[in-house]
Design a protein around this motif. Structure first.
Motif, PDB file in Angstrom:
ATOM      1  N   VAL A 305       0.842  -1.197   0.000  1.00 17.59           N
ATOM      2  CA  VAL A 305       0.000   0.000   0.000  1.00 17.59           C
ATOM      3  C   VAL A 305       0.877   1.247   0.000  1.00 17.59           C
ATOM      4  O   VAL A 305       0.667   2.185  -0.775  1.00 17.59           O
ATOM      5  N   SER A 306       1.882   1.250   0.843  1.00 14.64           N
ATOM      6  CA  SER A 306       2.789   2.396   0.911  1.00 14.64           C
ATOM      7  C   SER A 306       3.499   2.602  -0.418  1.00 14.64           C
ATOM      8  O   SER A 306       3.643   3.725  -0.898  1.00 14.64           O
ATOM      9  N   ALA A 307       3.954   1.504  -1.023  1.00 13.77           N
ATOM     10  CA  ALA A 307       4.673   1.606  -2.295  1.00 13.77           C
ATOM     11  C   ALA A 307       3.776   2.189  -3.382  1.00 13.77           C
ATOM     12  O   ALA A 307       4.208   3.042  -4.171  1.00 13.77           O
ATOM     13  N   LEU A 308       2.526   1.748  -3.440  1.00  9.76           N
ATOM     14  CA  LEU A 308       1.633   2.209  -4.503  1.00  9.76           C
ATOM     15  C   LEU A 308       1.140   3.625  -4.269  1.00  9.76           C
ATOM     16  O   LEU A 308       0.925   4.381  -5.223  1.00  9.76           O
ATOM     17  N   VAL A 309       0.952   4.018  -3.027  1.00 13.37           N
ATOM     18  CA  VAL A 309       0.600   5.416  -2.751  1.00 13.37           C
ATOM     19  C   VAL A 309       1.778   6.319  -3.108  1.00 13.37           C
ATOM     20  O   VAL A 309       1.607   7.385  -3.719  1.00 13.37           O
ATOM     21  N   CYS A 310       2.989   5.906  -2.763  1.00 13.08           N
ATOM     22  CA  CYS A 310       4.179   6.692  -3.127  1.00 13.08           C
ATOM     23  C   CYS A 310       4.347   6.756  -4.640  1.00 13.08           C
ATOM     24  O   CYS A 310       4.773   7.779  -5.178  1.00 13.08           O
ATOM     25  N   ALA A 311       4.019   5.675  -5.334  1.00 19.78           N
ATOM     26  CA  ALA A 311       4.094   5.686  -6.796  1.00 19.78           C
ATOM     27  C   ALA A 311       3.162   6.734  -7.374  1.00 19.78           C
ATOM     28  O   ALA A 311       3.526   7.481  -8.294  1.00 19.78           O
ATOM     29  N   LEU A 312       1.955   6.815  -6.830  1.00 18.42           N
ATOM     30  CA  LEU A 312       0.995   7.823  -7.295  1.00 18.42           C
ATOM     31  C   LEU A 312       1.542   9.230  -7.086  1.00 18.42           C
ATOM     32  O   LEU A 312       1.437  10.090  -7.961  1.00 18.42           O
ATOM     33  N   LEU A 313       2.143   9.462  -5.937  1.00 18.34           N
ATOM     34  CA  LEU A 313       2.582  10.810  -5.582  1.00 18.34           C
ATOM     35  C   LEU A 313       3.918  11.200  -6.206  1.00 18.34           C
ATOM     36  O   LEU A 313       4.158  12.393  -6.435  1.00 18.34           O
ATOM     37  N   PHE A 314       4.777  10.219  -6.506  1.00 16.66           N
ATOM     38  CA  PHE A 314       6.133  10.566  -6.932  1.00 16.66           C
ATOM     39  C   PHE A 314       6.557   9.938  -8.266  1.00 16.66           C
ATOM     40  O   PHE A 314       7.222  10.602  -9.056  1.00 16.66           O
ATOM     41  N   LEU A 315       6.205   8.683  -8.500  1.00 13.92           N
ATOM     42  CA  LEU A 315       6.668   8.020  -9.718  1.00 13.92           C
ATOM     43  C   LEU A 315       6.025   8.625 -10.961  1.00 13.92           C
ATOM     44  O   LEU A 315       6.706   8.870 -11.959  1.00 13.92           O
ATOM     45  N   LYS A 316       4.741   8.872 -10.921  1.00 11.24           N
ATOM     46  CA  LYS A 316       4.050   9.414 -12.095  1.00 11.24           C
ATOM     47  C   LYS A 316       4.654  10.757 -12.505  1.00 11.24           C
ATOM     48  O   LYS A 316       4.897  11.018 -13.686  1.00 11.24           O
ATOM     49  N   SER A 317       4.886  11.631 -11.532  1.00 12.23           N
ATOM     50  CA  SER A 317       5.459  12.935 -11.850  1.00 12.23           C
ATOM     51  C   SER A 317       6.921  12.811 -12.278  1.00 12.23           C
ATOM     52  O   SER A 317       7.405  13.591 -13.102  1.00 12.23           O
ATOM     53  N   ALA A 318       7.645  11.826 -11.744  1.00  8.86           N
ATOM     54  CA  ALA A 318       9.037  11.622 -12.159  1.00  8.86           C
ATOM     55  C   ALA A 318       9.111  11.218 -13.630  1.00  8.86           C
ATOM     56  O   ALA A 318       9.968  11.695 -14.384  1.00  8.86           O
ATOM     57  N   ILE A 319       8.203  10.336 -14.053  1.00  9.91           N
ATOM     58  CA  ILE A 319       8.169   9.942 -15.463  1.00  9.91           C
ATOM     59  C   ILE A 319       7.836  11.153 -16.325  1.00  9.91           C
ATOM     60  O   ILE A 319       8.427  11.360 -17.392  1.00  9.91           O
TER      61      ILE A 319
END
Length: 411
Positions: A305-319
Motif C-alpha cells: 500500500v505504501s509503495a503504490l501510494v508513493c508511486a501515485l505521488l512521486f513516480l508518475k510525476s518523475a516519469i
C-alpha cells in the motif's frame, strides 16, 4: 551530502520530496514514431498544421449553392446548373442567375456565397423554388475554419490522446516527434518474497509490488525493466544491478535501518549518493531518493500500500519530468465528507476512500480501517482522501481534498 548526515535529517514534506525527485530526473531524448504508435506518448516539440482545414470553402449541409443577392425573398426561382460533391477534383463555377446542387463537405462553387438547405426548397420542373431567403455565409464553412497552415495545433509536452492523433492526421502529419519512453527498472528485495506458488510456503509471501509497479510504469509512459527479486543480501542486490542501463531505478523494500534492510548499504557500496530518505506522509514515510552515478534511484517502501501510494505521488510525476510532461503531481478535487473524520498527527495522511459524484458534487467516505498492510482496501478504493499534518477533526459535510483514481491512467 554525506550518508550519515542525510540519514540523520528529519523527514521532509511531500512537496519538497517531489521537487527533489523531479529535479533529479534527466530529460530523455526524442524519437519519431508513426501516428499508430503515438497514443500516450509525450510530444517533444510543438506541432504545426501542414495543411489548411478545410482547404476551401465547403458546404455544411446538403442543399443548393446560390448567390445570396439572387435569393432576396421567398419564392425566388432559379434554374439548376449542375452539382458539387465531396471529392470533386476541380471547384466548379456557379453561373449568374443559376443555383447548384451541393452536398455536405463539397466545395462551394466559385461565385456562390450561401447555401439554402434542401428542406427549404421545392423542385418545379427544371427550376428550384426557394422557400427561404439566403444570406451571405449561410451554411458555409470557410477555408481554414478548423486550422490554417502553420497554426500550432499541439503544444510540446502534451500526452497524445486519440483525439490528438485524429487532429494530427487531419493536419497532414503521418509521424510525430515524441520523447522516448524512459527505461525504468524495478527491483523487489526481501527474503520473504516469492514469484509464484512453487516458491511460496511458510514464512514467504507473494511479491505484489513489482508486478504493480511494472504495470504503472507502462501505463504512465515508461518502458518497464523487470529485475526480479533480490534476497536481503548485499551480493544479491549488487548482482541484480550488474550491467543495468536505465533512466531510473525503482527499488522496493529494504530501505529502512533494520539489520535485514540491505538496500541502503548495498547501494552505498556501489557509490549511491543519498538525497533524502524520510517524508512526512502516511503511508509511505521511508521513501529513499538518490543517484547511482548518473542514474536516479527511488527506493519505495516494501509495504505494498505504501509503495503504490508513493508511486501515485512521486513516480508518475518523475516519469513526466523525464518526458517533458506535466510533473506537478496528482490533481486534487474538493469533496464533502459523508461522515466525521478524526484529526491528523505530524504527517500528511492519504486515506483510502470512495468518492461518489451526484448532482455535480463529489462526496467522499474514508474506509474505517486504514492499516497499510491491507492492499485489498486500496483495490476497493477509487480515491485517496488527503488530510494535511495537524488538521483538526472534520464533521460530515465539511470539504476535503481527494484525488480520484480514474484520473490516473492505469491506477
Amino acid at each position: 551530502m554525506g550518508l550519515d548526515q542525510s540519514f540523520g535529517k528529519s523527514a521532509i514534506s511531500v512537496e519538497e520530496a517531489r521537487r527533489l525527485i523531479n529535479s533529479g530526473m534527466h530529460l530523455v531524448e526524442e524519437e519519431t514514431v508513426g501516428l499508430h504508435a503515438a497514443l500516450g506518448r509525450v510530444t517533444a516539440t510543438a506541432l504545426k498544421a501542414l495543411t489548411t482545414s478545410p482547404p476551401f470553402d465547403v458546404s455544411a449541409m446538403d442543399g443548393y449553392a446560390v448567390r445570396a443577392a439572387e435569393i432576396s425573398s421567398v419564392g425566388m426561382r432559379l434554374p439548376l446548373s449542375g452539382a458539387s460533391r465531396a471529392g470533386t477534383p476541380v471547384v466548379p463555377t456557379l453561373s449568374p442567375g443559376t443555383c447548384m446542387r451541393i452536398f455536405t463537405g463539397a466545395p462551394v462553387p466559385i461565385g456562390a456565397d450561401a447555401i439554402v438547405i434542401q428542406e427549404d426548397v421545392e423542385a418545379d420542373g427544371g427550376r428550384i423554388v426557394f422557400q427561404a431567403q439566403a444570406r451571405p455565409g449561410l451554411y458555409i464553412r470557410p477555408a481554414g475554419l478548423n486550422f490554417k497552415v502553420g497554426d500550432e495545433i499541439i503544444e510540446a509536452g502534451r500526452t497524445i490522446s486519440a483525439r490528438d492523433i485524429g487532429l494530427l492526421a487531419a493536419a497532414g502529419h503521418g509521424t510525430v516527434a515524441v520523447r522516448r519512453r524512459p527505461r525504468i527498472a524495478v527491483l523487489s528485495t526481501g527474503d520473504e518474497l516469492a514469484n509464484d506458488p512453487a516458491g511460496a510456503g511458510a514464512g514467504r509471501i507473494f511479491d505484489a509490488n513489482r508486478p504493480a509497479l511494472l504495470a504503472l510504469v507502462a501505463a504512465w509512459g515508461g518502458e518497464p525493466l523487470d529485475l526480479g527479486i533480490a534476497l536481503d543480501d548485499d551480493a544479491a542486490i549488487t548482482t541484480a544491478l550488474q550491467g543495468l542501463d536505465a533512466d531510473l531505478l525503482l527499488v522496493t523494500g529494504g530501505a529502512s535501518v533494520g539489520d535485514h534492510d540491505r538496500v541502503r548499504p548495498a547501494l552505498k557500496a556501489l557509490g549511491l549518493s543519498f538525497n533524502f530518505w524520510k517524508i512526512r506522509m502516511r503511508p509511505g514515510k521511508p521513501l529513499m531518493f538518490g543517484a547511482l552515478g548518473n542514474m536516479p534511484v527511488l527506493g519505495l517502501p516494501g509495504n505494498p500500500v505504501s509503495a503504490l501510494v508513493c508511486a501515485l505521488l512521486f513516480l508518475k510525476s518523475a516519469i513526466a519530468a523525464m518526458t517533458g510532461g506535466d510533473a506537478s503531481g496528482p490533481h486534487f478535487e474538493t469533496a464533502r465528507l459523508t461522515s466525521p473524520i478524526g484529526k491528523t498527527g505530524e504527517r500528511d495522511d492519504y486515506l483510502r476512500a470512495t468518492v461518489t459524484a451526484s448532482d455535480g458534487e463529489l462526496t467522499v467516505a474514508a474506509f474505517a480501517e486504514q492499516d497499510s498492510s491491507m492492499l485489498a482496501l486500496l483495490a476497493a478504493a477509487n480515491a485517496l482522501l488527503f488530510r494535511p499534518a495537524g488538521a483538526p477533526a472534520a464533521a460530515a459535510g465539511e470539504t476535503v481534498k481527494v484525488v480520484r483514481f480514474d484520473t490516473l491512467a492505469g491506477y
